[in-house]
Design an enzyme around this catalytic site. Structure first.
Site, mmCIF file in Angstrom:
data_model
loop_
_atom_site.group_PDB
_atom_site.id
_atom_site.type_symbol
_atom_site.label_atom_id
_atom_site.label_comp_id
_atom_site.label_asym_id
_atom_site.label_seq_id
_atom_site.Cartn_x
_atom_site.Cartn_y
_atom_site.Cartn_z
ATOM 1 N N ALA A 140 0.858 -1.193 0.000
ATOM 2 C CA ALA A 140 0.000 0.000 0.000
ATOM 3 C C ALA A 140 0.888 1.235 0.000
ATOM 4 O O ALA A 140 2.069 1.164 0.340
ATOM 5 C CB ALA A 140 -0.870 -0.004 1.241
ATOM 6 N N HIS A 198 0.459 5.819 0.203
ATOM 7 C CA HIS A 198 -0.140 7.086 -0.191
ATOM 8 C C HIS A 198 0.761 8.245 0.209
ATOM 9 O O HIS A 198 1.513 8.176 1.167
ATOM 10 C CB HIS A 198 -1.576 7.229 0.303
ATOM 11 C CG HIS A 198 -1.693 7.516 1.759
ATOM 12 N ND1 HIS A 198 -1.793 6.533 2.691
ATOM 13 C CD2 HIS A 198 -1.735 8.683 2.418
ATOM 14 C CE1 HIS A 198 -1.888 7.084 3.872
ATOM 15 N NE2 HIS A 198 -1.848 8.390 3.752
ATOM 16 N N THR A 199 0.658 9.278 -0.604
ATOM 17 C CA THR A 199 1.567 10.402 -0.455
ATOM 18 C C THR A 199 0.982 11.407 0.530
ATOM 19 O O THR A 199 -0.193 11.742 0.467
ATOM 20 C CB THR A 199 1.758 11.061 -1.832
ATOM 21 O OG1 THR A 199 2.115 10.023 -2.742
ATOM 22 C CG2 THR A 199 2.845 12.111 -1.818
ATOM 23 N N GLN A 253 -5.520 -1.459 -0.012
ATOM 24 C CA GLN A 253 -5.986 -2.040 -1.292
ATOM 25 C C GLN A 253 -7.509 -1.853 -1.417
ATOM 26 O O GLN A 253 -8.041 -0.898 -0.864
ATOM 27 C CB GLN A 253 -5.576 -3.517 -1.415
ATOM 28 C CG GLN A 253 -4.085 -3.722 -1.648
ATOM 29 C CD GLN A 253 -3.261 -3.749 -0.374
ATOM 30 O OE1 GLN A 253 -3.637 -4.353 0.602
ATOM 31 N NE2 GLN A 253 -2.117 -3.100 -0.380
ATOM 32 N N ALA A 312 1.725 4.871 -6.066
ATOM 33 C CA ALA A 312 2.524 5.531 -5.029
ATOM 34 C C ALA A 312 3.658 4.623 -4.555
ATOM 35 O O ALA A 312 4.690 5.085 -4.077
ATOM 36 C CB ALA A 312 1.636 5.913 -3.847
ATOM 37 N N PRO A 354 2.202 3.152 -14.171
ATOM 38 C CA PRO A 354 0.973 3.816 -14.630
ATOM 39 C C PRO A 354 -0.224 2.934 -14.311
ATOM 40 O O PRO A 354 -0.162 1.716 -14.488
ATOM 41 C CB PRO A 354 1.158 3.951 -16.138
ATOM 42 C CG PRO A 354 2.348 3.157 -16.505
ATOM 43 C CD PRO A 354 3.114 2.800 -15.276
ATOM 44 N N LYS A 386 -11.993 12.205 -6.371
ATOM 45 C CA LYS A 386 -11.441 12.606 -7.674
ATOM 46 C C LYS A 386 -12.498 12.997 -8.711
ATOM 47 O O LYS A 386 -12.328 12.756 -9.915
ATOM 48 C CB LYS A 386 -10.534 11.498 -8.213
ATOM 49 C CG LYS A 386 -9.253 11.373 -7.392
ATOM 50 C CD LYS A 386 -8.221 10.608 -8.149
ATOM 51 C CE LYS A 386 -6.821 10.908 -7.692
ATOM 52 N NZ LYS A 386 -5.799 10.182 -8.410
HETATM 53 P P1 IMP Z 1 0.771 -7.633 -4.137
HETATM 54 O O1 IMP Z 1 -0.172 -7.104 -3.118
HETATM 55 O O2 IMP Z 1 2.060 -6.905 -4.186
HETATM 56 O O3 IMP Z 1 0.943 -9.116 -4.019
HETATM 57 O O4 IMP Z 1 0.097 -7.399 -5.586
HETATM 58 C C1 IMP Z 1 -1.062 -8.110 -6.006
HETATM 59 C C2 IMP Z 1 -1.966 -7.235 -6.861
HETATM 60 O O5 IMP Z 1 -2.524 -6.197 -6.040
HETATM 61 C C3 IMP Z 1 -1.250 -6.496 -8.007
HETATM 62 O O6 IMP Z 1 -2.141 -6.363 -9.084
HETATM 63 C C4 IMP Z 1 -0.967 -5.125 -7.413
HETATM 64 O O7 IMP Z 1 -0.842 -4.140 -8.406
HETATM 65 C C5 IMP Z 1 -2.208 -4.929 -6.570
HETATM 66 N N1 IMP Z 1 -1.986 -4.023 -5.433
HETATM 67 C C6 IMP Z 1 -1.347 -4.279 -4.272
HETATM 68 N N2 IMP Z 1 -1.364 -3.212 -3.462
HETATM 69 C C7 IMP Z 1 -2.035 -2.257 -4.118
HETATM 70 C C8 IMP Z 1 -2.426 -0.916 -3.781
HETATM 71 O O8 IMP Z 1 -2.145 -0.400 -2.688
HETATM 72 N N3 IMP Z 1 -3.132 -0.252 -4.729
HETATM 73 C C9 IMP Z 1 -3.484 -0.805 -5.921
HETATM 74 N N4 IMP Z 1 -3.155 -2.050 -6.263
HETATM 75 C C10 IMP Z 1 -2.443 -2.769 -5.379
#
Ligand code: IMP
Length: 434
Positions: free
Chosen positions: A39, A41-42, A222, A297, A302, A329
């Site tokens: 996770a 955030h800025t 997430q 972040a 992208p 947003k």
């Molecule tokens: P992981 O959590 O690193 O295992 O990633 C698994 C999936 O969750 C991937 O598609 C990541 O891009 C997505 N993901 C994990 N954390 C975030 C987040 O904070 N925001 C958006 N997508 C996330």
């Protein structure tokens, strides 16, 4: 005051950080319950910009307590780095920051496994932070909890056994073979010494706070569609990011939680692989990405952008039983001539209105859109709902109608004060507005 869960209703990055930042002023305690440093955030404080991955931003508010529950996975080197940055911004940790001692550690081999496995046919597009392998060890009952380091012999035994077992299944080219277990052992004991003052039984501490009448904000990371059970498996993260995770990830009963606030973006984004029915692969998607600053972040990747998907958000409403929502947003859509909302899918000739959680089915779903005229006026910074352009209000009200939940907060810009706060019954019931 109520105890409330803040949860993402799409694929993450909905703007939960800003919502938690606004709300934390009114709560005594902020608790993270799942996820790790995937996770991010800025946070902007004066001239300084820092990205928080683990510590709730509430730490920057005087008198607030922040807790990482047992459901969080902790990369201790990253956590210490974050704490050091926050201290420079005058955050105070002593007595106001706690870590559940049963939270699992992300180990160096988890990060290597995460990156080396996330390839080819099975690519998920993870953040590469070792999150999946760390939760896999937890569920396989071989994980290392941060509290285990209290007993260095036990830690040593687990570490050496885990590393040997993981190496046994890797090709000779794997970076796992280059890891030095003695160094990991020494490094992690060092981190432990620094983090030890903050370790607690998180469930005990949180329940004591609740018994004292303090209010707790549970900060989800997430989003619902990335939840390991409820999301678009296998294109998900490895934790329970829905409201249910708040209970198992902190040891607080659902009976002590009074509501759930869902955070939703006025359009949709997704990072990494996996089906995304309303994705815009054209120039319009690119415009949303630029206007919305849709870059991760944590990884800088992208984000994929698309129209609002009411089928998906209705599903989130169901699995989280949302009490109310925050719409984020909105201003990003200011320039759009027309705006589409997906309100159903066409799947093999059939119309479906319920979100399918099988990735294979979702991949084949064609969105059924309804079209609305864009407002093409500046909404950034508007603070009064009635001052939003009529067409903009029509969009908001149509979303509320399709989802069946009202928006208590509407964000009209990145800053904390660029937010419309409506005096909804839910906010009144929670004691957040008069
Ligand atoms: P992981 O959590 O690193 O295992 O990633 C698994 C999936 O969750 C991937 O598609 C990541 O891009 C997505 N993901 C994990 N954390 C975030 C987040 O904070 N925001 C958006 N997508 C996330």
């Amino acid at each position: 005051m109520a105890n409330v869960i803040v949860v993402g209703t799409q694929w993450g990055d909905e703007g939960k950080g800003k919502v938690v930042d606004i709300l934390s002023e009114r709560f005594d305690v902020v608790a993270r319950y799942q996820g790790g440093n995937n996770a991010g955030h800025t946070v902007v404080v004066g001239e300084e910009k820092i990205v928080l991955h683990l510590v709730p931003s509430g730490i920057l508010r005087k008198g607030k307590t922040c807790i990482l529950g047992n459901g969080v996975v902790i990369d201790p080197a990253d956590l210490l780095y974050e704490m050091e940055q926050l201290r420079r911004l005058e955050a105070k940790f002593e007595g106001s920051f706690f870590i559940g001692k049963n939270a699992h550690l992300v180990m160096p081999y988890h990060k290597i496994l995460d990156v080396e496995r996330d390839k080819g046919q099975r690519k998920i597009g993870t953040t590469g932070r070792g999150i999946g392998p760390a939760y896999a060890d937890k569920m396989a009952r071989v994980g290392i909890r941060i509290g285990d380091l209290h007993n260095p012999d036990l830690f040593r035994e687990k570490l050496f056994a885990n590393l040997a077992e993981k190496r046994a299944h890797q090709p000779a080219s794997s970076a796992l073979l280059g890891l030095d277990p003695e160094k990991i052992y020494a490094d992690y004991l060092g981190y432990y010494q620094e983090l030890r003052p903050y370790l607690v039984d998180a469930s005990l501490v949180l329940n004591q706070f609740i018994a004292e009448g303090k209010s707790v904000l549970f900060e989800g990371a997430q989003g619902t569609l990335l939840d390991v059970d409820m999301g678009t498996y296998p294109y998900v993260t490895s934790s329970s990011s829905t409201a249910g995770g708040a209970c198992t990830g902190t040891g607080v009963s659902p009976l002590n939680i009074h509501g759930v606030l869902g955070v939703v973006k006025a359009y949709t984004t997704r990072v990494g692989e996996g089906p995304f029915p309303t994705e815009l692969k054209d120039e319009l998607g690119e415009r949303l990405r630029i206007r919305g600053q849709e870059f991760g972040a944590t990884t800088g990747r992208p984000r994929r952008c698309g129209w609002f998907d009411a089928v998906a958000v209705r599903y989130s409403t169901r699995v989280n039983a949302l009490s109310t929502m925050a719409l984020m947003k909105l201003d990003v859509l200011d320039e759009c001539e027309k705006i589409l909302i997906c309100n159903g899918y066409r799947y093999r000739g059939q119309v479906i209105r319920e979100f399918p959680t099988e990735a294979g089915i979702l991949k084949e779903c064609e969105p059924i859109y309804e079209e609305m005229k864009g407002w093409q006026e500046v909404t950034q910074g508007v603070l009064d709902y009635d001052e939003l352009p009529k067409k903009c209000r029509e969009y908001i009200e149509r979303l509320e109608e399709l989802i069946g939940v009202d928006f208590s907060l509407i964000s009209t810009g990145p800053k904390r004060d660029q937010t419309i706060i409506r005096k909804t019954q839910t906010l009144k019931d929670w004691g957040l507005v008069d």
